[in-house]
Design an enzyme around this catalytic site. Sequence first.
Site, PDB file in Angstrom:
ATOM      1  N   LYS A   9     -44.814  -0.195 -33.070  1.00  0.00           N
ATOM      2  CA  LYS A   9     -44.291  -1.084 -34.130  1.00  0.00           C
ATOM      3  C   LYS A   9     -43.520  -0.272 -35.154  1.00  0.00           C
ATOM      4  O   LYS A   9     -43.719   0.943 -35.304  1.00  0.00           O
ATOM      5  CB  LYS A   9     -45.421  -1.871 -34.811  1.00  0.00           C
ATOM      6  N   ASP A 140     -54.026  -3.315 -38.498  1.00  0.00           N
ATOM      7  CA  ASP A 140     -52.771  -3.431 -37.746  1.00  0.00           C
ATOM      8  C   ASP A 140     -52.940  -4.084 -36.377  1.00  0.00           C
ATOM      9  O   ASP A 140     -51.963  -4.233 -35.651  1.00  0.00           O
ATOM     10  CB  ASP A 140     -52.172  -2.031 -37.512  1.00  0.00           C
TER      11      ASP A 140
HETATM   12  O1  C5P Z   1     -57.745  -1.060 -41.193  1.00  0.00           O
HETATM   13  P1  C5P Z   1     -57.597   0.343 -40.748  1.00  0.00           P
HETATM   14  O2  C5P Z   1     -58.810   0.836 -39.981  1.00  0.00           O
HETATM   15  O3  C5P Z   1     -56.339   0.623 -40.027  1.00  0.00           O
HETATM   16  O4  C5P Z   1     -57.523   1.206 -42.076  1.00  0.00           O
HETATM   17  C1  C5P Z   1     -57.673   2.595 -42.071  1.00  0.00           C
HETATM   18  C2  C5P Z   1     -57.877   3.058 -43.512  1.00  0.00           C
HETATM   19  O5  C5P Z   1     -56.646   2.896 -44.234  1.00  0.00           O
HETATM   20  C3  C5P Z   1     -58.894   2.277 -44.303  1.00  0.00           C
HETATM   21  O6  C5P Z   1     -60.163   2.822 -44.138  1.00  0.00           O
HETATM   22  C4  C5P Z   1     -58.395   2.441 -45.722  1.00  0.00           C
HETATM   23  O7  C5P Z   1     -58.764   3.686 -46.240  1.00  0.00           O
HETATM   24  C5  C5P Z   1     -56.894   2.458 -45.564  1.00  0.00           C
HETATM   25  N1  C5P Z   1     -56.253   1.139 -45.757  1.00  0.00           N
HETATM   26  C6  C5P Z   1     -56.145   0.612 -47.023  1.00  0.00           C
HETATM   27  N2  C5P Z   1     -55.528  -0.607 -47.201  1.00  0.00           N
HETATM   28  C7  C5P Z   1     -55.007  -1.260 -46.159  1.00  0.00           C
HETATM   29  C8  C5P Z   1     -55.096  -0.735 -44.849  1.00  0.00           C
HETATM   30  C9  C5P Z   1     -55.722   0.479 -44.691  1.00  0.00           C
HETATM   31  O8  C5P Z   1     -56.599   1.201 -48.013  1.00  0.00           O
HETATM   32  N3  C5P Z   1     -54.410  -2.420 -46.361  1.00  0.00           N
END
Ligand code: C5P
Length: 277
Positions: A9, A140
């Site tokens: 993406k 994502d």
């Molecule tokens: O949701 P995902 O596992 O991809 O997120 C990884 C990390 O990125 C989260 O633990 C957080 O620290 C950060 N994050 C965030 N805000 C978002 C997406 C991700 O702070 N909208």
Amino acid sequence: MPAVPCPAKLNRFLAVLGRRADGFHELELVTTVLEDVPDLMDRLEGEPAAELSLTITGPMSAGLAAGETNLVIKAWRLLEEAAGRSLPAALRLEKRIPHGAGLGGGSSDAAAALKLGNTLFRLGLEDSVLLGLAMRLGSDVPLFLLGGTVLGLGRGERVFPLRPVPLEPILLVHAHLHVSTPSVYRALQDVGYPFPEPLVSQQPGMAPPWRNDLTGAALWVCPPLAEVRDALRDTGGEPLLCGSGGCWAARYASDQARDVAAERISSHPGGWRLWRL
Ligand code: C5P
């Protein structure tokens, strides 16, 4: 053997609107799922077997764990939970998307696992159920269930289809820099940018700007990213960081300008990996 493609993406617009009480950040995203780039696509295939296993092959497979920490296995476990039974299968993942690059490779693999398991075992889980499982796997993951051009809200997991935004001629560069997403979000506080107002979702039909609010924080965490950005600028491109890094996508005025830039960048001694979109 049934197989599901796992495209990468590109976030052409990523605004960070604020920090939430749960530690995540409120985002507004416009993402294009790169469905037509075969050499930047993982592939997940599988068939029923005596027990669950995952084999990882392909040019970007080095260093990837195939156990319970892999998002494909995590997705499979959520499917088993939803199905109320075990779903033993031999899974094979071919990796072409670099990981930790901001291209959503792991999330795309997880979305593919949800689709593959649902089909392979004829679970008949509705799209809304799969979306619910995807949200639990990562911010994502849901966008890959939609495909096309997607508006992401919340922490990125609330997804809505958008009319396709045509991509400009783009050169995607991976300089073998891997950036940890949580550290970039943590660094937002060190960088201290003020949070902007929502933009795209408020103005239907507006072409989303070429913008990524994580850029300053990612450069803070990984200063060598600047060398890649500057090299792309030197070729006349307009570089945009992919997600939380470390790939850059530079857009050009024409295919020809992009191709000339690709020739120049490919001679960089760092052995940077390039894709033309
Ligand atoms: O949701 P995902 O596992 O991809 O997120 C990884 C990390 O990125 C989260 O633990 C957080 O620290 C950060 N994050 C965030 N805000 C978002 C997406 C991700 O702070 N909208």
